[in-house]
Design a protein around this motif. Structure first.
Motif, PDB file in Angstrom:
ATOM      1  N   VAL A   1       1.094  -1.462  -0.376  1.00 26.82           N
ATOM      2  CA  VAL A   1      -0.002  -0.036   0.321  1.00 26.82           C
ATOM      3  C   VAL A   1       0.842   1.156  -0.493  1.00 26.82           C
ATOM      4  O   VAL A   1       0.817   2.413  -1.247  1.00 26.82           O
ATOM      5  CB  VAL A   1      -0.796  -0.148   1.242  1.00 26.82           C
ATOM      6  N   GLY A   2       2.003   1.920   0.857  1.00 30.47           N
ATOM      7  CA  GLY A   2       2.583   1.945   1.119  1.00 30.47           C
ATOM      8  C   GLY A   2       3.595   2.468  -0.399  1.00 30.47           C
ATOM      9  O   GLY A   2       4.014   3.615  -1.056  1.00 30.47           O
ATOM     10  N   LEU A   3       4.092   1.365  -0.668  1.00 30.71           N
ATOM     11  CA  LEU A   3       5.170   1.045  -1.679  1.00 30.71           C
ATOM     12  C   LEU A   3       4.963   1.345  -3.154  1.00 30.71           C
ATOM     13  O   LEU A   3       5.198   2.636  -3.712  1.00 30.71           O
ATOM     14  CB  LEU A   3       5.775  -0.280  -1.843  1.00 30.71           C
ATOM     15  N   ASN A   4       3.679   1.268  -3.016  1.00 31.28           N
ATOM     16  CA  ASN A   4       2.868   2.356  -4.552  1.00 31.28           C
ATOM     17  C   ASN A   4       2.895   3.809  -4.254  1.00 31.28           C
ATOM     18  O   ASN A   4       2.713   4.124  -5.514  1.00 31.28           O
ATOM     19  CB  ASN A   4       1.181   1.578  -4.772  1.00 31.28           C
ATOM     20  N   LYS A   5       2.612   3.612  -3.496  1.00 31.59           N
ATOM     21  CA  LYS A   5       1.859   5.600  -3.595  1.00 31.59           C
ATOM     22  C   LYS A   5       3.566   6.524  -3.324  1.00 31.59           C
ATOM     23  O   LYS A   5       3.858   6.943  -4.066  1.00 31.59           O
ATOM     24  CB  LYS A   5       1.694   5.998  -1.836  1.00 31.59           C
ATOM     25  N   LEU A   6       4.841   5.492  -2.994  1.00 33.06           N
ATOM     26  CA  LEU A   6       5.892   5.987  -3.480  1.00 33.06           C
ATOM     27  C   LEU A   6       6.921   5.907  -4.438  1.00 33.06           C
ATOM     28  O   LEU A   6       7.199   7.134  -5.025  1.00 33.06           O
ATOM     29  CB  LEU A   6       7.500   4.837  -2.343  1.00 33.06           C
ATOM     30  N   ARG A   7       6.373   4.990  -5.134  1.00 28.77           N
ATOM     31  CA  ARG A   7       6.396   4.489  -6.954  1.00 28.77           C
ATOM     32  C   ARG A   7       5.478   5.899  -7.758  1.00 28.77           C
ATOM     33  O   ARG A   7       6.004   5.872  -8.624  1.00 28.77           O
ATOM     34  CB  ARG A   7       5.739   3.109  -6.821  1.00 28.77           C
ATOM     35  N   GLU A   8       4.551   5.731  -6.947  1.00 28.26           N
ATOM     36  CA  GLU A   8       3.909   6.666  -7.721  1.00 28.26           C
ATOM     37  C   GLU A   8       4.435   8.812  -7.820  1.00 28.26           C
ATOM     38  O   GLU A   8       4.891   9.287  -8.386  1.00 28.26           O
ATOM     39  CB  GLU A   8       2.195   7.630  -7.162  1.00 28.26           C
ATOM     40  N   PHE A   9       5.169   8.696  -6.049  1.00 34.46           N
ATOM     41  CA  PHE A   9       6.015   9.939  -6.098  1.00 34.46           C
ATOM     42  C   PHE A   9       6.873   9.973  -7.489  1.00 34.46           C
ATOM     43  O   PHE A   9       7.717  10.772  -7.361  1.00 34.46           O
ATOM     44  CB  PHE A   9       6.027   9.654  -4.646  1.00 34.46           C
ATOM     45  N   GLN A  10       7.875   8.490  -6.622  1.00 29.49           N
ATOM     46  CA  GLN A  10       9.472   8.479  -8.041  1.00 29.49           C
ATOM     47  C   GLN A  10       8.702   9.002  -9.750  1.00 29.49           C
ATOM     48  O   GLN A  10       9.383   9.495  -9.760  1.00 29.49           O
ATOM     49  CB  GLN A  10       9.789   6.758  -7.950  1.00 29.49           C
ATOM     50  N   ASP A  11       7.295   8.549  -9.787  1.00 31.06           N
ATOM     51  CA  ASP A  11       7.153   8.410 -10.984  1.00 31.06           C
ATOM     52  C   ASP A  11       7.030   9.964 -11.661  1.00 31.06           C
ATOM     53  O   ASP A  11       6.733  10.620 -12.659  1.00 31.06           O
ATOM     54  CB  ASP A  11       5.706   7.575 -11.441  1.00 31.06           C
ATOM     55  N   ALA A  12       6.878  10.638 -10.508  1.00 31.26           N
ATOM     56  CA  ALA A  12       5.889  12.019 -10.539  1.00 31.26           C
ATOM     57  C   ALA A  12       7.945  12.938 -10.074  1.00 31.26           C
ATOM     58  O   ALA A  12       7.465  14.792 -10.958  1.00 31.26           O
ATOM     59  CB  ALA A  12       5.044  12.448  -9.390  1.00 31.26           C
TER      60      ALA A  12
END
Lengths: 401, 401
Positions: free
Chosen positions: B56-67
């Motif tokens: 759940v958290g890692l997905n959000k972190l990845r979204e930050f990275q993608d941005a």
């Protein structure tokens, strides 16, 4: 002294004492092993001027030494060098290593006027606290609970009143408690305001596998103002290094009602004698001034010898009493700020107007501390105890407040 | 993406978010300086098995990275190596340096299945905490008050209920908050249970002269039992390193009602789509099993590829569905202790007595997980999801509880 006598002697005048039974067991054990107990006393490293407030505790420590025990005198340099990191306390500025060294030297010079050097161990708590890292602190903290800390009287009051308590204030008592563990204290002595911290030391020793220390408190004596605890910062103290004349003079200004506490805790007069003297004063048989002269001479004699005490007493009488000063001089409360002499006279109730004040000065009727003042534009800085006099009947004594 | 779009994207599905305005300003500033933000995420070093709860958290972190932003992944080895010094928590045994190193390696192998390695900074908080001494801790503590700590929901409840809170528990959030200062976090992400700690980081940065971090929380997803937070210690988790067949099988056992949360937070299906599917199931147009198959395949595909996902699905259907297993199998709650087969049959409601159970076994009608059992004295250790079958119509599914 047998052990029961020793217990009576050592616990005399204590306010809190945990407990006679505990101490008895410790004394028996120490006696059977042919050694003395370790009596801990913690001192703040920031104020090297030892005053009569400290003497209360030092006297008791000396009693322990006279009974064969060792005083472990801990100078709290570790926390002293940190000060109050929240910056809320002006009086707890961090000290440098150099200041601590100077202060410690001064401490030693002063305390050995009361303590027996051969039975005193001076320790600095930076010795152990300075070696602790964050993980040691965490392990130490594991031994106490938040509720335990909040049980401290001043903490619980402040928490209830929504006044902030810094986390640091939870760590400081822990440092003091840990000191007990490190020096393996058998008993810790302190003022009544230290009760919580002393008991925390007892608890911490228990959870860390040591026999818990006994705890003894003595009262905090009020300073010369008769109200506030004697302290350097309130300037209501009598330092043990003060000149005989100053020491004696200050003691003469102690409120009558407070004198008996000084007799007991500073001059170590047995309570039966103190009661006897007190009755004599209350019945009018003895004038309080006579008693205060005895107190002043006893205290001066202790720190400067009997001759210096007699001299101080004689000089005081020569200067003040023989110069027509009335027994009771009206007090005037002033701030310690420079002010014009005319205004000072009016504020002191010695003149109704600046004009009247000027006339009195011109007439040569005005004296400050027995010195004539003739300049009506003089600027005066009021001092505690300063005597302003106008003619034969006008007197005022300055009180800074 | 422009900044508003980025804000929508980054804050999607967050539970708490302080605040859009703050993050907007940070994004604008970072953009004008041509750099990304620093997104902090703290991980416990004791449990290197990353499961869908972490995803759940890692997905959000990845979204930050993608941005375009950098993830600062902090392994809390400093406190991990201390554990719970009060000894009250079994799950917080101190780790050795070696264990931490092994765990950290395992972490990295796992998290880079989701995170972008080039935009991830792995840090160990022993790097700074390990250098701190007692006086540093005191200075740090000066920045927080007792009331601030007691405001934490679980602390205030425990304090009110007279349940002990160790002083250590006041220090641990401070460590986490200090981590934010040390890595100069622009935003910290965590589970909803971390809200207090994240906000404390924000406060600490403020008083230590840094721009305060933004704070974002995501929900804690329930594990396979549908009730408790997914966790390794409760054995209700799906690890991202599990074999496709196990991963798929476990997801098939997720309660229907919980499946939608997994679609949103684990499989990252847009909420509009989730709502559409949910309606289809509620109206009866789609069978929940079909949806769960989609979920299982998506999650397996992500960690093992599409082919493995199809295989796992096919194998599951072959074993379970085609073998006359009914859609709904009655559950029997058992403890995970070894027990006799006869007693198991009776407890599972598949036989009225040991005698009947013995007859059924002798007839060859009894299977455990599709394997015939013919020894009526067999000792069985019940396992979660174990299927006990008797003849064509008797089924029971074990639930450990």
């Amino acid at each position: 002294m047998n052990i029961e006598e020793q217990l009576d002697f050592l616990s005399a005048r204590a306010v809190d004492f945990f407990s006679r039974d505990d101490l008895k067991k410790k004394l028996e054990k120490a006696q059977s092993e042919g050694r003395g107990l370790r009596i801990k006393y913690g001192a703040d490293p920031s104020a090297p001027d030892i005053h009569l407030g400290h003497v209360v505790g030092l006297n008791k420590l000396r009693e322990f030494q006279d009974a064969g025990h060792t005083v472990v005198f801990i100078i709290g340099d570790f926390t002293g060098m940190i000060g109050d990191p929240s910056g809320k306390s002006q009086t707890r500025k961090p000290l440098t290593k150099e200041q601590v060294t100077v202060n410690a030297k001064s401490y030693q010079e002063q305390i050995f006027k009361i303590l027996d050097k051969d039975k005193t161990e001076i320790r600095f708590n930076s010795e152990w606290c300075g070696k602790m890292d964050f993980s040691d602190v965490i392990r130490l903290s594991a031994h106490v609970t938040v509720a335990q800390m909040l049980a401290r009287d001043d903490f619980s009051k402040r928490y209830a009143a929504n006044q902030p308590i810094s986390m640091v204030e939870f760590l400081y008592p822990l440092v003091q408690a840990y000191d007990s563990v490190m020096v393996e204290a058998d008993l810790e002595l302190g003022g009544t305001d230290q009760l919580f911290n002393l008991l925390l030391g007892r608890e911490l020793q228990k959870v860390m596998g040591q026999p818990p220390q006994c705890v003894m408190t003595l009262p905090l004596i009020e300073g010369l103002d008769g109200v506030q605890k004697m302290s350097k910062s309130l300037n209501n103290y009598v330092g043990i290094d003060e000149a005989p004349r100053d020491m004696y003079g200050k003691l003469m200004s102690v409120p009558d009602a407070l004198m008996w506490k000084y007799f007991s805790y500073v001059a170590q007069v047995p309570s039966s004698k103190v009661e006897e003297w007190k009755s004599a004063v209350e019945s009018g048989a003895t004038h309080p001034r006579e008693m205060k002269d005895i107190l002043g001479k006893r205290v001066v004699a202790r720190f400067h010898g009997a001759e210096a005490a007699e001299d101080a007493s004689a000089e005081f009488i020569r200067i003040f009493r023989n110069k027509d000063l009335p027994d009771e001089i009206p007090e005037v409360v002033l701030s310690a700020e420079e002010t014009g002499l005319l205004s000072l006279m009016v504020q002191a109730g010695l003149a109704k107007s600046n004009g009247e004040a000027r006339r009195l000065i011109k007439q040569g009727a005005v004296k400050i501390n027995d010195e004539k003042v003739s300049d009506d534009r003089a600027q005066i800085v009021p001092e505690d105890g300063m005597i302003i006099r106008s003619g034969k009947r006008g007197f005022a004594k300055v009180k800074i407040g």
